[in-house]
Design an enzyme around this catalytic site. Structure first.
Site, PDB file in Angstrom:
ATOM      1  CB  THR A  48      -0.874   0.033   1.266  1.00 32.31           C
ATOM      2  OG1 THR A  48      -0.018   0.147   2.401  1.00 32.31           O
ATOM      3  CG2 THR A  48      -1.720  -1.205   1.382  1.00 32.31           C
ATOM      4  CD1 TRP A  72     -18.776  14.169  13.721  1.00 29.11           C
ATOM      5  CD2 TRP A  72     -16.639  14.528  13.196  1.00 29.11           C
ATOM      6  NE1 TRP A  72     -18.002  13.533  14.659  1.00 29.11           N
ATOM      7  CE2 TRP A  72     -16.676  13.742  14.365  1.00 29.11           C
ATOM      8  CE3 TRP A  72     -15.389  14.886  12.673  1.00 29.11           C
ATOM      9  CZ2 TRP A  72     -15.529  13.298  15.012  1.00 29.11           C
ATOM     10  CZ3 TRP A  72     -14.256  14.442  13.321  1.00 29.11           C
ATOM     11  CH2 TRP A  72     -14.317  13.655  14.476  1.00 29.11           C
ATOM     12  CD  GLU A  89      -5.340  -2.123   2.341  1.00 31.54           C
ATOM     13  OE1 GLU A  89      -5.804  -1.610   1.288  1.00 31.54           O
ATOM     14  OE2 GLU A  89      -4.631  -1.502   3.141  1.00 31.54           O
ATOM     15  CE  LYS A 144     -15.984  16.122  17.306  1.00 30.67           C
ATOM     16  NZ  LYS A 144     -15.860  14.864  18.034  1.00 30.67           N
TER      17      LYS A 144
END
Lengths: 532, 532
Positions: free
Chosen positions: B173, B430, B318, B425
């Site tokens: 990755t 959020w 993945e 935040k």
């Protein structure tokens, strides 16, 4: 990556992604019931719970003797979810044969349509442990009621642990050459077969489809289409008992069916009805023919007269059953005759499978479109032994001997030219009964035909053609038309005109019966004339 | 039915069924080489034989450091055929990172483009056992020559025995949150992933396709498309090193490419070029965007201005990497705006995979299109551990924690609303940086954008937008346009206009670098104005 490949995986998928898709039930040509995938899921889980409560243990066989209806579709998933094996029994068999199969499989439960209960007499005698559940809900003494089971069924909180190589389904072959043989399907084989059925180059079953289950659900997993529809989220339509051609046409028209499959015999009747009644079947993006090879005239009629694309899917009970798919190449896009010719062939091998073409000594033959040999198959959804009765003679080094004689061309298009036992040996030369049947089917007056070998003193064997015509035709007319299309020595000794062909329980022409019913002498008498 | 699921299975299929199909190589925008699948098969078998003769043993890693060319495509199959593991190394990494990865994987051989050999300095120091083979045939002292190997390679008569759970490939990755992690792909996982890629409801890769490999082959199996093309018999086109937008357009036009995939950044440049140059890309039946979420304006431009259908494929290294596919429902067929809205979402889960949406405590959240939680995944092509370094924190009870925050609607359409770590935040609320980016991308002047959090005394964090425009535009114009589309408190503290966004080696916006490069004080200065 160690997740097991279980056919029940698609059940959760259907609920989570396609909860609102439809399952529609017909009976006698009218819609009688309709529910969603969400409802289906709920009922399957309860049914599985009910089976476990009845005492069904992992690996037990649960048989079905049923037409195509939503309860049968529920059993397709509920039985594997309960960890058991769905054993679909052919309702066209004689009661004694059903008794033999139920006994051989040692079924723990049989779920039968109430109208079919009488067929179970011998089975219940041979296997008295067996419980019987009646699917269409009419109560009867000593028989459990399906709807009651579902209503009382506890949700199966924790399905029994199952491994991917465990059996999920079981089906017996029609046994044209001996007693029926059991074919067991593992979870893994059905899972992979389902992916294969949904490939863009395969049957391409997809969410936009509305699938009609015309193939009986007691035949080789209904060709795998119920599982493929569930995985894809396609709408599904079930015709109920004894669907007639007119009822099938109604279902296609009313539900705008996009995909269905059937044997050529059913398709011939459907074409005849649709043509006469002016039925509009053009919602179909694919009508798949399988079971036996269709004639070019049938393919032409469906494509050109009805405007419906035809494909052929060749397979066997032993291979779950899909083996090949006849998708014509781009070169045939604007050439209907060429397209029909490709669809008449069995097509290309699905990915995952391997094939060989071998001679009598097991040597590989070239894929040149000319060399004829027996077709061998192997792959993750090809059986490598029969259930409780290995039949090693059907296998060679892990390959299934299909018993089909075939050619494969350099682009990988398969053409089955005969069953090994259906070749006619005339004066030392082989005549392909399949090829001769194809040639006879090209005559526009011919609806169906079967060619069998009849014994002959001089030539050992000679072909005899039994013909079902659309309209009046004489044997002479037919032979005249045939002369241009086959070698002279292929011309049948004799042509018998008849109303119907005898069929086995799975709808294939019963050549054994046909040979017995044809008087040998008259065939011999006719020989000299046609031959000399 | 016990046949193992090996990715090399499709190699024999390609030879037997698709021997005449084409593999075409470009370099600098011109066709330089072309051969058939039959030739490909022959070279792969020889190359595998050469690797075995070099001393490659089952399970050994063979690395590639290469652009998209036919030799790389040969290695994709030859390495697994030799029983070894294809380790594709990202050529955009720094030499030290490459050294780390090659050392961590303990590669036995590295096959590198000769132009990329300098990148291998540290790798050769750390792993002196490693042999290097140069793929484009220019000899160099101490380095083996690829073409010589193929020429001398013995056909691999008996490939090493491999089990389906053995590794066939390996990819690291990009490591945005730490050192790169290795993801190993088993034969079985690649086999199943290949079937998924060819489903009618997935990417639907099929024989009629001509596929262009624009996604670098060092990224997560090039999204699995080389294997899917091989299985289906699609023609394949490889663009060679450093393809420019103009060269990609030329390839699509000249080869009548029907399917390709790319990250949105490449697509933006392609659209800009195609619009300016009047390139005809309408041979494409599907342009698949992945890697990061595309904006609606990009989707619109490709579909409406260029006439090319767009789909989004969401995935991760993945998960091999395909996870979902955004096929719009029939309701969107005649409603382009609705269609674009569906393609902007990540779409539906591929069959075989399972997902969960969970809150911080791991409780399941409803699939109502509103509840936001972390997406967890499992399935036969989802990794359950990292290579030689398990990283248990990335998994929960066998589920992969994707790190993506998402919603799933009742019809199963996934929408990634953020990376867990990319949420902003602000005053206890959020703000989704992804949603804000999407809203900014709707402005026709905006070509690309990244939103990051900047620290703020009063609100803890506030969004900052870094914008790459098509044409001149002021921050004020942009904010004006945005006021109607997002809540007032989402309005960025500040808009920075720039020519380009910093990117990681896999082409994703490098938000770490972006945050470092933006001066904190000026963002703070701007705050009062925009906020009050």
């Amino acid at each position: 990556m160690s997740n097991p490949l279980l056919i029940t995986e698609f059940l959760h998928r259907a609920r989570d992604l396609f909860g609102g898709k439809q399952i529609v039930q017909y009976a006698d040509g009218a819609e009688v019931h309709r529910y969603t995938y969400r409802d289906y899921y709920e009922r399957v889980v309860r049914l599985a719970g009910a089976l476990v409560r009845l005492g069904v243990r992992p690996g037990d066989r649960v048989a079905t003797l049923a037409w195509n209806h939503h309860r049968h579709l529920e059993l397709y998933l509920a039985v594997p979810l309960a960890g058991a094996v769905l054993h679909t029994v052919n309702l066209r068999l004689e009661p004694d044969e059903i008794g033999h199969i139920v006994d051989h499989a040692q079924d723990r439960v049989v779920v039968a349509d109430s109208a079919l209960l009488p067929l179970l007499g011998p089975a219940r005698q041979r296997n008295p442990q067996m419980l019987v559940v009646c699917t269409d809900g009419r109560p009867e003494p000593g028989v459990l009621n399906f709807e009651q089971l579902v209503a009382d069924g506890p949700e199966l909180a924790e399905p029994p642990a199952v491994q991917e190589h465990d059996l999920a389904a079981l089906c017996y072959t029609s046994g044209t050459t001996g007693p029926p043989k059991g074919v067991g399907y593992s979870h893994r084989s059905l899972y992979l077969h389902t992916f294969a059925a949904c490939l863009a180059d395969g049957h391409a079953i997809c969410e936009r489809d509305t699938v009609a289950h015309v193939v009986p659900m007691f035949h080789a997993n209904a060709w795998g289409v119920p599982f493929a529809a569930l995985m894809s989220g396609a709408n599904q339509v079930l015709p109920g008992p004894h669907p007639t051609p007119a009822q099938i046409a109604t279902i296609i028209e009313e539900q705008r069916v996009t995909y269905t499959g059937m044997v050529p015999t059913v398709a011939v009747d459907l074409v005849r009805h649709a043509t006469r009644a002016g039925a509009d079947l053009t919602s179909l993006r694919a009508l798949v023919l399988g079971g036996t090879a269709p004639g070019v005239e049938l393919i032409r009629a469906i494509e050109d007269d009805l405007g419906v694309p035809v494909f052929q899917g060749w397979g066997m009970t032993e291979i779950s059953p899909m083996g090949t798919f006849s998708r014509p190449p781009p070169a045939a896009d604007h050439d209907p005759a060429l397209r029909h010719e490709y669809v008449r062939k069995q097509g290309r091998l699905l990915p995952g499978l391997r094939w060989r073409l071998v001679d009598d000594e097991g040597n590989d033959l070239p894929h040149d479109g000319v060399a004829r040999g027996e077709l061998l198959l192997r792959g993750p959804w090809v059986v490598d032994s029969y259930y409780r009765d290995p039949h090693p003679e059907s296998f060679a080094d892990g390959w299934l001997r299909t018993g089909d004689v075939a050619t494969i061309d350099p682009d990988g298009y398969l053409e089955i030219v005969d069953r090994a036992k259906d070749l006619i040996k005339s004066g030392g030369e082989w005549i392909s009964s399949t090829a001769l049947e194809q040639a006879i089917l090209e005559h526009p007056a011919v609806a169906d035909v079967a060619v069998v070998a009849v014994p002959h003193e001089r030539w050992q064997e000679r072909p005899l053609a039994v013909v079902v015509p659309h309209r009046e035709i004489t044997p002479e007319e037919l032979l005249d038309g045939l002369r241009e299309r086959v070698p002279r020595w292929w011309l049948p000794e004799r042509v018998v005109i008849t109303d119907d062909l005898p069929r086995t329980s799975v709808g294939k022409v019963d050549k054994k019966r046909l040979r017995r019913s044809v008087p040998g002498p008259s065939a011999d008498n006719a020989h000299g004339k046609a031959r000399s």
